[in-house]
Design a protein around this motif. Structure first.
Motif, mmCIF file in Angstrom:
data_model
loop_
_atom_site.group_PDB
_atom_site.id
_atom_site.type_symbol
_atom_site.label_atom_id
_atom_site.label_comp_id
_atom_site.label_asym_id
_atom_site.label_seq_id
_atom_site.Cartn_x
_atom_site.Cartn_y
_atom_site.Cartn_z
ATOM 1 N N ILE A 158 0.845 -1.199 0.000
ATOM 2 C CA ILE A 158 0.000 0.000 0.000
ATOM 3 C C ILE A 158 0.879 1.248 0.000
ATOM 4 O O ILE A 158 0.624 2.204 -0.739
ATOM 5 N N ILE A 159 1.942 1.217 0.793
ATOM 6 C CA ILE A 159 2.873 2.352 0.853
ATOM 7 C C ILE A 159 3.519 2.572 -0.521
ATOM 8 O O ILE A 159 3.654 3.709 -0.977
ATOM 9 N N ALA A 175 -3.043 1.734 5.167
ATOM 10 C CA ALA A 175 -1.739 1.140 5.508
ATOM 11 C C ALA A 175 -1.544 1.104 7.023
ATOM 12 O O ALA A 175 -1.094 0.089 7.571
ATOM 13 N N ALA A 176 -1.901 2.184 7.707
ATOM 14 C CA ALA A 176 -1.759 2.232 9.167
ATOM 15 C C ALA A 176 -2.610 1.149 9.827
ATOM 16 O O ALA A 176 -2.162 0.494 10.785
ATOM 17 N N ALA A 177 -3.815 0.934 9.318
ATOM 18 C CA ALA A 177 -4.682 -0.109 9.874
ATOM 19 C C ALA A 177 -4.049 -1.491 9.709
ATOM 20 O O ALA A 177 -4.134 -2.333 10.615
ATOM 21 N N GLU A 178 -3.382 -1.706 8.576
ATOM 22 C CA GLU A 178 -2.682 -2.977 8.374
ATOM 23 C C GLU A 178 -1.523 -3.116 9.360
ATOM 24 O O GLU A 178 -1.365 -4.144 10.000
ATOM 25 N N TYR A 179 -0.710 -2.061 9.463
ATOM 26 C CA TYR A 179 0.420 -2.109 10.398
ATOM 27 C C TYR A 179 -0.060 -2.304 11.839
ATOM 28 O O TYR A 179 0.592 -2.987 12.627
ATOM 29 N N ASP A 233 5.378 0.451 13.955
ATOM 30 C CA ASP A 233 5.241 1.748 14.636
ATOM 31 C C ASP A 233 5.968 2.859 13.881
ATOM 32 O O ASP A 233 5.459 3.978 13.773
ATOM 33 N N LEU A 234 7.138 2.550 13.348
ATOM 34 C CA LEU A 234 7.872 3.546 12.558
ATOM 35 C C LEU A 234 7.109 3.898 11.276
ATOM 36 O O LEU A 234 7.037 5.069 10.893
ATOM 37 N N GLN A 235 6.526 2.900 10.645
ATOM 38 C CA GLN A 235 5.765 3.157 9.421
ATOM 39 C C GLN A 235 4.476 3.931 9.728
ATOM 40 O O GLN A 235 4.073 4.801 8.954
ATOM 41 N N GLU A 265 13.354 10.448 8.172
ATOM 42 C CA GLU A 265 14.015 9.823 9.320
ATOM 43 C C GLU A 265 13.280 8.556 9.756
ATOM 44 O O GLU A 265 13.899 7.524 10.009
ATOM 45 N N ALA A 266 11.961 8.647 9.852
ATOM 46 C CA ALA A 266 11.173 7.484 10.263
ATOM 47 C C ALA A 266 11.270 6.367 9.228
ATOM 48 O O ALA A 266 11.447 5.196 9.582
ATOM 49 N N GLU A 267 11.173 6.721 7.956
ATOM 50 C CA GLU A 267 11.263 5.715 6.895
ATOM 51 C C GLU A 267 12.646 5.059 6.858
ATOM 52 O O GLU A 267 12.758 3.854 6.682
ATOM 53 N N THR A 268 13.688 5.864 7.043
ATOM 54 C CA THR A 268 15.049 5.328 7.047
ATOM 55 C C THR A 268 15.228 4.364 8.216
ATOM 56 O O THR A 268 15.787 3.273 8.057
ATOM 57 N N ALA A 269 14.742 4.758 9.387
ATOM 58 C CA ALA A 269 14.847 3.885 10.560
ATOM 59 C C ALA A 269 14.085 2.583 10.320
ATOM 60 O O ALA A 269 14.567 1.496 10.677
ATOM 61 N N ALA A 270 12.910 2.678 9.703
ATOM 62 C CA ALA A 270 12.119 1.474 9.420
ATOM 63 C C ALA A 270 12.855 0.564 8.434
ATOM 64 O O ALA A 270 12.927 -0.653 8.640
ATOM 65 N N GLU A 271 13.397 1.131 7.383
ATOM 66 C CA GLU A 271 14.105 0.328 6.379
ATOM 67 C C GLU A 271 15.375 -0.298 6.953
ATOM 68 O O GLU A 271 15.697 -1.443 6.642
ATOM 69 N N GLU A 272 16.088 0.439 7.804
ATOM 70 C CA GLU A 272 17.289 -0.120 8.434
ATOM 71 C C GLU A 272 16.906 -1.276 9.352
ATOM 72 O O GLU A 272 17.596 -2.307 9.380
ATOM 73 N N LEU A 273 15.834 -1.096 10.119
ATOM 74 C CA LEU A 273 15.370 -2.170 11.010
ATOM 75 C C LEU A 273 14.976 -3.396 10.186
ATOM 76 O O LEU A 273 15.338 -4.522 10.514
ATOM 77 N N LYS A 274 14.258 -3.152 9.105
ATOM 78 C CA LYS A 274 13.805 -4.260 8.238
ATOM 79 C C LYS A 274 15.008 -5.023 7.690
ATOM 80 O O LYS A 274 15.008 -6.252 7.662
ATOM 81 N N GLU A 275 16.023 -4.291 7.282
ATOM 82 C CA GLU A 275 17.225 -4.933 6.740
ATOM 83 C C GLU A 275 18.034 -5.625 7.842
ATOM 84 O O GLU A 275 18.441 -6.784 7.689
#
Length: 183
Positions: free
Chosen positions: A42-43, A91-95, A112-114, A169-179
């Motif tokens: 969705i994002i 998207a928030a409802a899915e997360y 939460d970051l997303q 910043e939030a997206e970068t933190a989320a992507e780093e966590l995901k990786e």
């Protein structure tokens, strides 16, 4: 011998229970990953739609020649921002579903970051709508001089830039966590 049989039976019960609990955790991780991938899709669609909106805005507003075409451009843009906001809510409802699962803390942190990024994105959409409203008010009141329009644009550009940085910043933190966590 009876004592050993009791101990073996208890160990077997504990092993079965631990296997069941571990299996449930894995099911939750599988479910969390599935939900995350659906929300991420969705994002991705939101990002594509936003790129299209920005391209259309540039072209549409560049070609405005009268009040009717300006009103149409503003209305179409506000309709598009409303649709994007609805998709961000989706998207928030899915997360949020991930936060209902147990044993998936890394996925919950990512979610939460997303969600935070989505909230900032929605604030940006609200800022765009506010800019359009102020621009229309200036045009309708006859205050269409370059200085007034520049002031309005610069004010909103600063807000959008600040929120954009927070969202990045939030997206970068989320992507780093995901990786890092191989989510």
């Amino acid at each position: 011998m009876k004592r050993y049989m009791t101990i073996i039976a208890l160990l077997a019960l504990v092993t079965i229970t631990l296997s069941f609990v571990a299996g449930c955790g894995n099911d939750n991780k599988t479910e969390a990953k599935k939900i995350m991938e659906e929300a991420d899709a969705i994002i991705s669609q939101i990002e594509a739609d936003m790129e299209e909106l920005l391209a259309n805005m540039s072209e549409t507003f560049y070609n405005v020649s009268d009040m009717d075409s300006l009103t149409t451009a503003v209305d179409e843009t506000k309709d598009a921002t409303a649709e994007l906001s609805d998709k961000a809510d989706e998207a928030a409802a899915e997360y949020e579903k991930i936060n209902d699962l147990e044993g998936v803390e890394d996925y919950q942190e990512y979610a939460d970051l997303q969600i935070m990024s989505g909230d900032i994105f929605k604030d940006m959409l609200d800022t765009i709508d506010e800019f359009l409203d102020e621009m229309m008010e200036a045009v309708e009141s006859g205050a269409v001089d370059e200085e007034t329009m520049t002031e309005i644009a610069e004010s909103f550009q600063a807000e959008l830039t600040e929120r954009g940085m927070l969202m990045d910043e939030a997206e970068t933190a989320a992507e780093e966590l995901k990786e890092d966590k191989n989510l």
